[in-house]
Write a protein that holds these residues in place. Sequence first.
Motif, short mmCIF file in Angstrom:
data_model
loop_
_atom_site.label_atom_id
_atom_site.label_comp_id
_atom_site.label_asym_id
_atom_site.label_seq_id
_atom_site.Cartn_x
_atom_site.Cartn_y
_atom_site.Cartn_z
N TYR A 165 0.87 -1.18 0.00
CA TYR A 165 0.00 0.00 0.00
C TYR A 165 0.90 1.22 0.00
O TYR A 165 1.77 1.36 0.86
CB TYR A 165 -0.87 -0.03 1.26
N ASP A 166 0.73 2.12 -0.97
CA ASP A 166 1.61 3.29 -1.07
C ASP A 166 0.96 4.30 -2.01
O ASP A 166 0.40 3.91 -3.04
CB ASP A 166 2.99 2.87 -1.63
N ASN A 167 1.07 5.58 -1.68
CA ASN A 167 0.46 6.58 -2.55
C ASN A 167 1.42 7.13 -3.61
O ASN A 167 1.06 7.99 -4.41
CB ASN A 167 -0.13 7.74 -1.74
N ILE A 168 2.66 6.65 -3.61
CA ILE A 168 3.67 7.07 -4.61
C ILE A 168 3.72 8.60 -4.70
O ILE A 168 3.66 9.18 -5.79
CB ILE A 168 3.41 6.48 -6.02
N ASN A 169 3.83 9.27 -3.57
CA ASN A 169 3.85 10.74 -3.63
C ASN A 169 5.16 11.25 -4.22
O ASN A 169 6.12 10.50 -4.40
CB ASN A 169 3.56 11.37 -2.25
N ASN A 170 5.20 12.52 -4.53
CA ASN A 170 6.35 13.08 -5.25
C ASN A 170 7.34 13.80 -4.32
O ASN A 170 8.02 14.73 -4.75
CB ASN A 170 5.88 14.04 -6.36
N TYR A 171 7.40 13.39 -3.07
CA TYR A 171 8.40 13.94 -2.15
C TYR A 171 9.81 13.77 -2.73
O TYR A 171 10.66 14.62 -2.57
CB TYR A 171 8.26 13.27 -0.78
N GLY A 185 11.48 12.90 6.61
CA GLY A 185 12.36 14.06 6.46
C GLY A 185 12.20 15.09 7.55
O GLY A 185 11.10 15.59 7.79
N VAL A 186 13.30 15.40 8.20
CA VAL A 186 13.29 16.42 9.26
C VAL A 186 13.19 17.82 8.67
O VAL A 186 12.34 18.62 9.05
CB VAL A 186 14.54 16.29 10.15
N ARG A 187 14.06 18.13 7.71
CA ARG A 187 14.10 19.50 7.19
C ARG A 187 12.86 19.87 6.41
O ARG A 187 12.39 21.01 6.46
CB ARG A 187 15.36 19.67 6.33
N TYR A 188 12.28 18.91 5.70
CA TYR A 188 11.07 19.19 4.93
C TYR A 188 9.90 19.53 5.84
O TYR A 188 8.97 20.24 5.43
CB TYR A 188 10.74 17.99 4.04
N SER A 189 9.94 19.05 7.09
CA SER A 189 8.84 19.35 8.01
C SER A 189 8.80 20.83 8.39
O SER A 189 7.78 21.33 8.85
CB SER A 189 8.94 18.49 9.28
N TYR A 206 2.85 16.38 7.16
CA TYR A 206 3.15 15.48 8.27
C TYR A 206 1.91 15.19 9.10
O TYR A 206 1.74 14.07 9.60
CB TYR A 206 4.27 16.07 9.13
N ILE A 207 1.05 16.18 9.25
CA ILE A 207 -0.19 15.96 9.99
C ILE A 207 -1.11 15.02 9.19
O ILE A 207 -1.68 14.08 9.74
CB ILE A 207 -0.91 17.29 10.28
N ASP A 208 -1.21 15.26 7.90
CA ASP A 208 -2.09 14.45 7.05
C ASP A 208 -1.66 12.98 7.05
O ASP A 208 -2.49 12.08 7.21
CB ASP A 208 -2.10 14.97 5.61
N SER A 209 -0.37 12.73 6.86
CA SER A 209 0.11 11.36 6.72
C SER A 209 0.41 10.70 8.06
O SER A 209 -0.06 9.62 8.36
CB SER A 209 1.37 11.34 5.84
N ASN A 210 1.18 11.41 8.89
CA ASN A 210 1.70 10.78 10.11
C ASN A 210 0.71 10.77 11.27
O ASN A 210 0.82 9.94 12.16
CB ASN A 210 2.99 11.46 10.55
N ILE A 211 -0.23 11.72 11.27
CA ILE A 211 -1.22 11.76 12.34
C ILE A 211 -2.57 11.22 11.85
O ILE A 211 -3.07 10.22 12.36
CB ILE A 211 -1.39 13.18 12.91
N GLN A 212 -3.15 11.88 10.85
CA GLN A 212 -4.44 11.41 10.34
C GLN A 212 -4.30 10.01 9.75
O GLN A 212 -5.14 9.14 10.00
CB GLN A 212 -4.98 12.38 9.29
N HIS A 240 18.75 1.13 -3.24
CA HIS A 240 17.39 1.63 -3.48
C HIS A 240 16.95 2.63 -2.41
O HIS A 240 15.77 2.74 -2.09
CB HIS A 240 16.38 0.47 -3.53
N GLY A 241 17.91 3.37 -1.85
CA GLY A 241 17.64 4.26 -0.73
C GLY A 241 16.87 5.51 -1.11
O GLY A 241 16.41 5.68 -2.25
N ARG A 242 16.74 6.39 -0.12
CA ARG A 242 16.00 7.64 -0.31
C ARG A 242 16.95 8.75 -0.76
O ARG A 242 17.92 9.06 -0.09
CB ARG A 242 15.34 8.06 1.00
N PRO A 243 16.64 9.39 -1.90
CA PRO A 243 17.52 10.45 -2.41
C PRO A 243 17.66 11.66 -1.50
O PRO A 243 18.61 12.44 -1.65
CB PRO A 243 16.86 10.85 -3.74
#
Length: 337
Positions: free
Chosen positions: A30-36, A88-92, A99-105, A186-189
């Motif tokens: 399950y993944d929304n393939i967002n463009n982060y 991501g810390v800096r993107y927050s 972060y509220i939408d994904s990590n909390i809701q 295959h890490g995170r850029p």
Amino acid sequence: MSILVTGAAGFVGMHLSKRLLEEGQTVVGYDNINNYYDTQLKRDRLDVLNPFDSFSFYEEGLADKEALFKVFEENQIDIVINLAAQAGVRYSLENPHAYIDSNIQGFTNVLEVCRQYEIKHLIYASSSSVYGANVKMPFSTSDEVNHPVSLYAATKKSNELMAHTYSHLYNIPTTGLRFFTVYGTHGRPDMAYYSFTKNIVEGNTIKVFNNGEMMRDFTYIDDIVDGIVRLLDKPPEADSSWDRENPDPSSSYAPYKVYNIGNNQPVKLMDFIETLEKHLGIEAKKEFLPMQPGDVKATYADIDDLQQATGFKPTTTIDEGLKKFVDWYKEYYSVKV
């Protein structure tokens, strides 16, 4: 078993799903393939999983409650491993609402679906970031973590509190894993080691924050996956010896547990960069900069309780791990150096 892996197109999610599939488990991704970050990398990770007959995939986000519940209506799910989150810390600092939408809701929806479908075990990703302003090393899950220094960290601490509430109210076994600087193929850029590699290869200057005076408990992806797999059939039980007058934050009278999952051997950032330079065969151009908001100087995981519970023991050295990553990076991006 049938296992739901949220964030299956992510870095940890893909590696974990592959291991589970190789061991004969049924995996629902399950993944929304967002463009982060680059969505093609996420699609390519899914290409690793798609050949397995026992893998199915839903391209949806956790904030979509109806989509998440549909997965459970169409599949018999035994265990949920929630790795989907806005990372991501800096993107927050730039986009707090993500972060509220994904990590909390989103996590609320995960807990609700686990409650309604009586899931046997919920394992979810927390983060070493929850230690925030703490300076006592190594970081222990028995330490209080009430002073986060980024919204990302605050949402992860919130997930732990929310999980405990559901363990208490509905007897759902929940296990939180505080990941410590995961790296690998295959890490995170957006992670430093990945962006360092890209810039070094392209001849660009790398930014070294806090003038290089940083230490991180870098943990190779295969070790992380091994730790998660070891916990699958070990759902936490209520701790009858839990002391309400001197409460241990990592356990509970409810079926709740939090573990650190790291390498237990912090490495100086400059040593990490030198190892990366060695495997690339290129010396990096460096710009030394002050500490960034939301960042911490050092991380160091106390993993004694995870070792006792599962026998977990990281085996990949920084030298071995970075060589594997560099070899993958060169192949994936057709780099010749």
